[in-house]
Write an enzyme that holds these catalytic residues in place. Sequence first.
Site, PDB file in Angstrom:
ATOM      1  N   ALA A 185      65.993   7.538  30.857  1.00 53.56           N
ATOM      2  CA  ALA A 185      65.585   8.566  29.880  1.00 53.56           C
ATOM      3  C   ALA A 185      65.720   8.068  28.444  1.00 53.56           C
ATOM      4  O   ALA A 185      65.094   8.604  27.538  1.00 53.56           O
ATOM      5  CB  ALA A 185      66.423   9.827  30.076  1.00 53.56           C
ATOM      6  N   LYS A 239      58.020  28.775  42.000  1.00 53.48           N
ATOM      7  CA  LYS A 239      56.573  28.748  42.287  1.00 53.48           C
ATOM      8  C   LYS A 239      55.956  30.130  42.232  1.00 53.48           C
ATOM      9  O   LYS A 239      54.821  30.312  41.787  1.00 53.48           O
ATOM     10  CB  LYS A 239      56.313  28.093  43.649  1.00 53.48           C
ATOM     11  N   GLY A 257      59.242  20.533  47.052  1.00 56.04           N
ATOM     12  CA  GLY A 257      60.622  20.070  46.825  1.00 56.04           C
ATOM     13  C   GLY A 257      60.702  18.690  46.211  1.00 56.04           C
ATOM     14  O   GLY A 257      60.304  18.470  45.068  1.00 56.04           O
ATOM     15  N   GLU A 265      65.099  32.200  56.579  1.00 54.50           N
ATOM     16  CA  GLU A 265      65.961  33.160  55.893  1.00 54.50           C
ATOM     17  C   GLU A 265      66.028  34.468  56.677  1.00 54.50           C
ATOM     18  O   GLU A 265      65.182  34.732  57.536  1.00 54.50           O
ATOM     19  CB  GLU A 265      65.397  33.416  54.503  1.00 54.50           C
ATOM     20  N   LYS A 319      52.319  27.689  46.196  1.00 58.42           N
ATOM     21  CA  LYS A 319      52.320  26.245  45.918  1.00 58.42           C
ATOM     22  C   LYS A 319      50.899  25.690  45.834  1.00 58.42           C
ATOM     23  O   LYS A 319      50.583  24.886  44.944  1.00 58.42           O
ATOM     24  CB  LYS A 319      53.126  25.516  47.001  1.00 58.42           C
TER      25      LYS A 319
END
Length: 448
Positions: free
Chosen positions: A33, A105, A134, A190, A205
Amino acid sequence: MKPIQVGLMGIGVVGAGTFNVLKRNQEEIQRRAGRGIAITMVADLDVARAQSIVGDGVQVVNDARAIIANPEIDIVIELIGGYGIAKQLVLEAIAAGKHVVTANKALLAVHGTEIFAAASAKGVMVAFEAAVAGGIPIIKALREGLTANRIQWIAGIINGTTNFILSEMRDKGLDFAVVLKEAQRLGYAEADPTFDIEGVDAAHKVTLMSAIAFGIPVQFDKAYVEGITKLGATDIKYAEQLGYRIKLLGITKRTAKGVELRVHPSLVPSKRLIANVEGAMNAVVVNGDAVGNTLYYGKGAGSEPTASAVIADLVDITRLHTVDAANRVPHLAFQPNTFDKAMDSLPVLPMGDVVTSYYLRLRVADQAGVLAKVTGILAEANISIDAVLQREADEVSGEGGSATVPQTDLIILTHDCQEAKMNAALAQMQALPTVLQSIVRIRKEELA
Ligand code: HSE
């Protein structure tokens, strides 16, 4: 030089991963960076838990607005999720001149136009690598690596939960509901899996990828969304016998009439690499006119894979934040003042205008003339048949069935036709008295 200061909103699984990876790899990240990157403030409702993750050197608050109010903070990471408070905080952070990194998203697919416009007006970056697939750097690839190309289409397995369920259904010959319960027990799905299994997460997405690929605004409201809840083990088995696997694909395609934007289960030839992506893994195929097909594969969720994408955005912002805003890579790859023109020439097509091929399964009475009637309807509609299979019905009970009538399954693969034409033909076939159950229709993508 003093490290760039980052405030993290919401320290769940991904937030903790981001903190840990940043700490573990800080030396190399700093060399890349050109400057250190330090999370100096965290906001979370559970302050004690958050403090135990980040240690004493980091200020933890329960009010995310304290991060926005801190003039030392240059970048805000939003990992709260959803459209509610997350949207307000992102807009407030932008208004305060902070750059934003988000994995959200849903927020960007639905409110992206407003958020990117606010960011452009303020001259700040909104980076979202972690929002799609991801840990796979698909946003970077689409926005920068493939920038020479006229992108033709994208097809992706971009929801790990559903890919895990479909893999299990195929491996074990089980129906959807049984596998979903098992996936929930194992933590792959979930407690409320609606967004995943109904295709909504994948649609968020693919909406983002579509905008970046074709230079159009994000238009989640125009996406066709169909999940995997109606799939049965029988169709997965027949597809396999015909040389295909069934995957939940997010597809976006440029056509002469406009852009296709759709999520639904699809038959994919078993020999394609993407058909062999199993379990919770993600993969995206991008077809560009210069490069041909490219394939990106990896973990689409999880703590450190998603952190990998979040930190890549932090590094990008650290490198670019002093650059004049007009010279940075545009949020959606194309300069925003060109979007109106694209809207006119590339509208998102209604599903009825989509052209694709189909797998059909009809439970029919096993008697003379039934196949001729069905194929006659297809011929009349000018829908060309690619292959036909007839298989003894697994079981003869169920909807519309009577154990006293001999039954059989007719499985038909078609060549490409317009969806509206197929819908009309399906209605006619369904009305035949010899068709005993609801016809199963699954779209088929050759991805050649
Ligand atoms: N729930 C998603 C999946 C991950 O199953 O892939 C986050 O988008």
